[in-house]
Design an enzyme around this catalytic site. Structure first.
Site, PDB file in Angstrom:
ATOM      1  N   ASP A   1       0.863  -1.205   0.000  1.00  0.00           N
ATOM      2  CA  ASP A   1       0.000   0.000   0.000  1.00  0.00           C
ATOM      3  C   ASP A   1       0.889   1.241   0.000  1.00  0.00           C
ATOM      4  OD1 ASP A   1       0.201  -1.227   2.980  1.00  0.00           O
ATOM      5  OD2 ASP A   1       0.455   0.946   3.019  1.00  0.00           O
TER       6      ASP A   1
ATOM      7  N   ASP B   1       0.617   3.700   2.206  1.00  0.00           N
ATOM      8  CA  ASP B   1       0.405   4.351   3.491  1.00  0.00           C
ATOM      9  C   ASP B   1      -0.591   5.505   3.282  1.00  0.00           C
ATOM     10  OD1 ASP B   1       1.054   4.010   6.254  1.00  0.00           O
ATOM     11  OD2 ASP B   1       2.087   5.926   6.190  1.00  0.00           O
TER      12      ASP B   1
HETATM   13  N1  LIG Z   1       1.220   1.292   5.696  1.00  0.00           N
HETATM   14  C1  LIG Z   1       1.761   0.438   6.564  1.00  0.00           C
HETATM   15  N2  LIG Z   1       2.206   0.866   7.767  1.00  0.00           N
HETATM   16  C2  LIG Z   1       2.773  -0.013   8.635  1.00  0.00           C
HETATM   17  N3  LIG Z   1       2.907  -1.320   8.408  1.00  0.00           N
HETATM   18  C3  LIG Z   1       2.481  -1.781   7.228  1.00  0.00           C
HETATM   19  N4  LIG Z   1       2.485  -3.021   6.713  1.00  0.00           N
HETATM   20  C4  LIG Z   1       1.932  -2.958   5.491  1.00  0.00           C
HETATM   21  N5  LIG Z   1       1.539  -1.695   5.194  1.00  0.00           N
HETATM   22  C5  LIG Z   1       1.880  -0.938   6.258  1.00  0.00           C
END
Ligand SMILES: Nc1ncnc2[nH]cnc12
Ligand SMILES: CSC[C@H]1O[C@H](OP(=O)(O)O)[C@H](O)[C@@H]1O
Length: 292
Positions: free
Chosen positions: A209, A211
């Site tokens: 992703d 974030d």
């Molecule tokens: N955006 C994210 N923040 C922290 N850990 C993650 N693991 C996978 N995506 C994450």
């Protein structure tokens, strides 16, 4: 010189290694408690593998409650020579989209609630973390990603956050300014402990992703992350196979194998015997005289 025993620490989405020719299943007790799960021992080519899912089978253990000391100690007890960790991560960079594989070389540690050292009162040690990952293992991991059909970015900085909630937008933007490339909740203190245990460590992040730093985009949704995790999983399993098969039969020593030679500060007469016993697996190289 001996052979390689690679401890594979599987992250979210990697709870088993189909294709691993299983030799044994180890339920290990350590002075730090129990590891996340039983450790599966197997072999790929000439490489011995020890597989441990860090959240336990079925993803039972949240990041803050992973007993990283027990995990690293148990792998050391079983003879691991090196650790390859695999993690799902969020991306803090436009050029690292979901589906990309990222080999980490630096960390920024923002975890706050985890025991982060094997050492303490009675036996004090300070290892260097300037270069927290192993260049040799990381290069092999990057080659294995490509061999598995993935696209590997290298030289990334991983921001370790406490979680379990994902970051706020302000935090995500700040981490970008700090120079972090990817974000996750588990590689620290794992990487610190690997270094204290004299185990060369490499980490492959699988981006799931972006974030929450991008404007006009919703925050991270765990179930969306899981869908991308499944998409990444097949490549992750192939990369483990490729990694193990590409290692030479003999392992030449790494400078990381002996870092405690320069790290223990407590003089022998002042050491706490109970602490030394607790550190049995970690100190074994220093306390076992070489075979004659
Ligand atoms: N955006 C994210 N923040 C922290 N850990 C993650 N693991 C996978 N995506 C994450
Ligand atoms: C399912 S998203 C959050 C979860 O995934 C990552 O774990 P791992 O590094 O073990 O793959 C992240 O750090 C969080 O624990």
């Amino acid at each position: 010189m001996g052979g390689w025993t690679i401890g594979i620490i599987g992250g979210s989405g990697l709870y088993a290694l189909p294709g691993l020719e299983e030799i044994a299943r180890h339920d290990v007790e350590t002075p730090w408690g129990r590891p996340s799960d039983a450790i599966l021992e197997g072999r790929i080519g000439t490489t011995r593998l020890l597989f441990l899912p860090r959240h336990g089978a079925g993803h039972r253990i949240p990041p803050s409650e992973i007993n990283a000391r027990a995990n690293v100690d148990a792998l050391k007890q079983l003879g691991a020579t090196d650790l390859l960790a695999i993690s799902s991560v969020g991306s803090l960079r436009e050029e690292l989209p979901p589906g990309r594989f990222v080999v980490v070389d630096q960390f920024i540690d923002r975890t706050v609630a985890r025991p982060a050292s094997f050492f303490g009162t009675g036996l004090v040690a300070h290892v260097s973390l300037a270069d927290p990952t192993c260049p040799r293992l990381s290069a092999s991991a990057a080659a294995a990603v490509e061999a598995a059909g993935g696209d590997a970015a290298t030289g990334a900085t991983y921001l370790a956050m406490e979680g379990p909630q994902f970051s706020t937008r302000a935090e995500s933007l700040m981490y970008r300014q700090w120079g972090a490339d990817i974000i996750g909740m588990t590689a620290m203190p794992e990487a610190r402990l690997a270094r204290e245990a004299e185990l060369p460590y490499a980490l492959v992040g699988m981006v799931t992703d972006y974030d929450c730093w991008r404007e006009d985009e919703a925050g991270v949704v765990a179930t969306d992350v899981v869908a991308q995790m499944h998409a990444n999983g097949a490549t992750a399993r192939k990369l483990v196979q490729a990694f193990a098969k590409a290692l030479p039969a003999e392992r030449t020593p790494s400078p990381i194998d002996t870092v405690l030679d320069h790290a223990l500060l407590t003089v022998p007469a002042a050491r706490d015997p109970a602490m030394e016993e607790k550190l049995g697996a970690i100190l074994r190289r220093l306390t076992t005289s070489p075979a004659t």
